[in-house]
Design a protein around this motif. Structure first.
Motif, PDB file in Angstrom:
ATOM      1  N   ALA A 211      19.481  32.047  40.715  1.00  0.00           N
ATOM      2  CA  ALA A 211      18.976  33.074  39.792  1.00  0.00           C
ATOM      3  C   ALA A 211      18.898  34.457  40.427  1.00  0.00           C
ATOM      4  O   ALA A 211      18.727  35.455  39.712  1.00  0.00           O
ATOM      5  CB  ALA A 211      17.585  32.660  39.287  1.00  0.00           C
ATOM      6  N   LEU A 212      19.016  34.542  41.759  1.00  0.00           N
ATOM      7  CA  LEU A 212      18.757  35.797  42.459  1.00  0.00           C
ATOM      8  C   LEU A 212      19.615  36.975  41.981  1.00  0.00           C
ATOM      9  O   LEU A 212      19.086  38.074  41.784  1.00  0.00           O
ATOM     10  CB  LEU A 212      18.926  35.596  43.966  1.00  0.00           C
ATOM     11  N   PRO A 213      20.935  36.823  41.795  1.00  0.00           N
ATOM     12  CA  PRO A 213      21.723  37.979  41.329  1.00  0.00           C
ATOM     13  C   PRO A 213      21.231  38.534  39.993  1.00  0.00           C
ATOM     14  O   PRO A 213      21.211  39.749  39.788  1.00  0.00           O
ATOM     15  CB  PRO A 213      23.148  37.413  41.205  1.00  0.00           C
ATOM     16  N   LEU A 214      20.819  37.642  39.112  1.00  0.00           N
ATOM     17  CA  LEU A 214      20.318  38.072  37.807  1.00  0.00           C
ATOM     18  C   LEU A 214      18.964  38.763  37.949  1.00  0.00           C
ATOM     19  O   LEU A 214      18.680  39.753  37.264  1.00  0.00           O
ATOM     20  CB  LEU A 214      20.199  36.859  36.878  1.00  0.00           C
ATOM     21  N   ILE A 215      18.122  38.235  38.848  1.00  0.00           N
ATOM     22  CA  ILE A 215      16.812  38.828  39.088  1.00  0.00           C
ATOM     23  C   ILE A 215      16.962  40.239  39.641  1.00  0.00           C
ATOM     24  O   ILE A 215      16.256  41.170  39.234  1.00  0.00           O
ATOM     25  CB  ILE A 215      15.997  37.937  40.047  1.00  0.00           C
TER      26      ILE A 215
ATOM     27  N   VAL B   5      16.250  29.532  36.921  1.00  0.00           N
ATOM     28  CA  VAL B   5      15.726  28.764  38.053  1.00  0.00           C
ATOM     29  C   VAL B   5      15.708  27.276  37.731  1.00  0.00           C
ATOM     30  O   VAL B   5      16.081  26.445  38.563  1.00  0.00           O
ATOM     31  CB  VAL B   5      14.310  29.255  38.422  1.00  0.00           C
ATOM     32  N   ILE B   6      15.303  26.935  36.526  1.00  0.00           N
ATOM     33  CA  ILE B   6      15.257  25.529  36.101  1.00  0.00           C
ATOM     34  C   ILE B   6      16.648  24.902  36.143  1.00  0.00           C
ATOM     35  O   ILE B   6      16.838  23.794  36.653  1.00  0.00           O
ATOM     36  CB  ILE B   6      14.649  25.418  34.689  1.00  0.00           C
ATOM     37  N   ILE B   7      17.632  25.617  35.610  1.00  0.00           N
ATOM     38  CA  ILE B   7      19.013  25.112  35.635  1.00  0.00           C
ATOM     39  C   ILE B   7      19.472  24.921  37.082  1.00  0.00           C
ATOM     40  O   ILE B   7      20.070  23.905  37.438  1.00  0.00           O
ATOM     41  CB  ILE B   7      19.956  26.077  34.896  1.00  0.00           C
TER      42      ILE B   7
ATOM     43  N   GLU C 204      20.515  40.263  54.235  1.00  0.00           N
ATOM     44  CA  GLU C 204      20.929  40.473  52.845  1.00  0.00           C
ATOM     45  C   GLU C 204      19.725  40.587  51.927  1.00  0.00           C
ATOM     46  O   GLU C 204      19.691  41.429  51.033  1.00  0.00           O
ATOM     47  CB  GLU C 204      21.836  39.320  52.379  1.00  0.00           C
ATOM     48  N   VAL C 205      18.725  39.728  52.148  1.00  0.00           N
ATOM     49  CA  VAL C 205      17.505  39.786  51.334  1.00  0.00           C
ATOM     50  C   VAL C 205      16.837  41.142  51.489  1.00  0.00           C
ATOM     51  O   VAL C 205      16.383  41.754  50.518  1.00  0.00           O
ATOM     52  CB  VAL C 205      16.529  38.655  51.722  1.00  0.00           C
TER      53      VAL C 205
ATOM     54  N   PRO D 252      13.001  40.339  43.842  1.00  0.00           N
ATOM     55  CA  PRO D 252      14.081  39.981  44.782  1.00  0.00           C
ATOM     56  C   PRO D 252      13.580  39.398  46.098  1.00  0.00           C
ATOM     57  O   PRO D 252      14.162  38.434  46.604  1.00  0.00           O
ATOM     58  CB  PRO D 252      14.802  41.324  45.004  1.00  0.00           C
ATOM     59  N   ILE D 253      12.503  39.937  46.654  1.00  0.00           N
ATOM     60  CA  ILE D 253      11.993  39.413  47.930  1.00  0.00           C
ATOM     61  C   ILE D 253      11.235  38.103  47.705  1.00  0.00           C
ATOM     62  O   ILE D 253      11.307  37.181  48.516  1.00  0.00           O
ATOM     63  CB  ILE D 253      11.103  40.450  48.645  1.00  0.00           C
TER      64      ILE D 253
END
Length: 434
Positions: free
Chosen positions: A37-41, A87-89, A313-314, A329-330
């Motif tokens: 999910a991170l790119p979308l977040i 996140v669930i997916i 990267e984070v 993001p963090i």
């Protein structure tokens, strides 16, 4: 004990725990699910900042600002607001994939199970799903649901309760029919859970969770002890995937705003400010230093410490949003949620800062919040300056607070970075052999 010995002791205690946790399939699936999910977040976080840029509403007309936000809001509404779904997916997919199964069915069965449990009524109108239930607020129920749904699906597949198709049937069709019975059995379990809850006073699983969590909050109010409890609860809820600010603020905002208005009236009248803990005390001097957990200092620490690619990267992707107090993001990239390695600094740092800021205002070293509502996306230092009625001490205490958070997080970031770095080296060595 010098710093080197302290770090060695901390490593001896935490590294074995980290190794075991790193090999735990549920925590691995949880981490990988958040990374999905991170790119979308990050995309949604960027547009939250752009849509709520500090003081933009004062630079342009009210109509123009409303139109501007209306044009940009779909970016966050389609990502951050419904992050729970992604996140669930991801969790369901990764958990089934780990066992060699069809990950895509793990993802969809987790999503469908969660939607079955989710109330499908919006403002007394049936047929809709509340956005709050599928966003950050619904993460706790969503994570548990994804774990259980994926495990049920795996169990039924392992029992070989599947439909076998003839050899000539295309693979996609065969896999679809093979998943039919495991999916049906898994989702039936969740339908039964929903029906059972409908006979309770809570009506839904979500209502049960929030009722149980919010009732203890109603006794809290102003003052340092209550503030410490509130800050701890915000941090603890976030650690378990619940939006701590929404839960705590929904109960305490009426108190904090009342105290805030009392200070504003006194400030405008030129009188002594009566309260230290106000809405702006929480928003500017705790949450307003990078978001919940004061994570802007953590990002600074990552830039100074990070050797691993993951940490670097984070840090890079989290910094722009973190400056404006958007820290999804963090939180999801490090990650912080359900990461035992960061529990101590995550809980401790904001509490220490709350105590330091409180006593600095109690002793008069820093002016109390003037009751001025500063936009929540205002960067630290500027927000502290404005919230105290344009006093430089407000910015200075924020800077000191960031240093405190940085010092508390430092050893834990070092250990995390070392763990990630060694894992990456092992993966590179394994890839070189192949």
């Amino acid at each position: 004990m010098n710093n080197s010995k302290f770090m060695d002791l901390l490593e001896r205690i935490l590294m074995p725990i980290a190794e075991k946790l790193n090999n735990n399939r549920y925590l691995t699936a949880l981490r990988d699910g958040f990374l999905v999910a991170l790119p979308l977040i990050i995309f949604g976080s960027i547009f939250v900042v752009i849509a709520n840029f500090p003081f933009l509403d004062e630079m342009i007309s009210e109509e123009a600002f409303a139109a501007y936000q209306e044009a940009l809001n779909p970016a966050s509404a389609a990502t951050l607001s419904i992050m729970g779904l992604f996140v669930i997916i991801g969790i369901g997919y990764k958990l089934v994939e780990q066992s060699g199964g069809e990950g895509v069915y793990g993802g969809v069965v987790a999503l469908a199970a969660f939607l079955i449990l989710t109330p499908q009524v919006v403002e007394d109108v049936s047929g809709g799903i509340p956005v709050t239930a599928i966003g950050a607020e619904g993460l706790f129920v969503g994570i548990l649901t994804a774990f259980l749904a994926a495990e049920l699906y795996r169990y039924f597949v392992k029992k070989d309760w599947t439909i076998k198709m003839p050899a000539g049937v295309p693979g996609a069709v065969s896999r679809s029919f093979s998943a039919l019975i495991p999916v049906t059995m898994s989702l039936t379990v969740f339908l039964i859970i929903r029906i059972l809850f409908s006979f309770t006073p809570f009506d839904t699983v979500q209502n049960f969770i929030y009722t149980v969590l919010q009732e203890p909050l109603t006794a809290l109010g102003g003052g340092l002890p209550a503030t410490i409890v509130a800050v701890l609860l915000i941090q603890l809820f976030w650690f378990f995937g619940l939006h701590g600010q929404i839960l705590v603020n929904s109960v305490l905002d009426p108190i904090w705003y009342t105290l805030n208005n009392q200070n504003l009236d006194a400030f405008q009248a030129g009188e002594e400010l009566p309260n230290i803990v106000t809405k702006q005390f929480i928003d500017t001097f705790i949450v307003g230093i990078g978001g919940s957990g004061m994570t802007l200092a953590v990002i600074v620490g990552i830039f100074l410490i990070g050797r691993s690619r993951q940490m670097k990267e984070v840090g890079r992707v989290s910094a722009p949003a973190g400056i404006f107090n958007v820290n999804e993001p963090i939180i999801f990239g490090l990650p912080i949620i359900l990461n035992p390695l960061v529990l101590v600094p995550w809980l401790l740092a904001p509490v220490v800062v709350a105590v330091v800021v409180y006593f600095s205002m109690l002793t008069g070293m820093v002016p109390k919040p003037a009751g001025i509502i500063v936009p929540w996306t205002t960067p630290p230092l500027l927000s502290g300056f404005l919230a105290t009625g344009s006093a430089w001490q407000g910015a200075a205490v924020q800077l000191v607070s960031m240093f405190i958070v940085f010092v508390i997080w430092w050893p834990f970031l070092k250990i995390m970075d070392k763990q990630y770095y060694e894992t990456e080296k092992q993966e590179e060595a394994a890839a070189a052999k192949d």
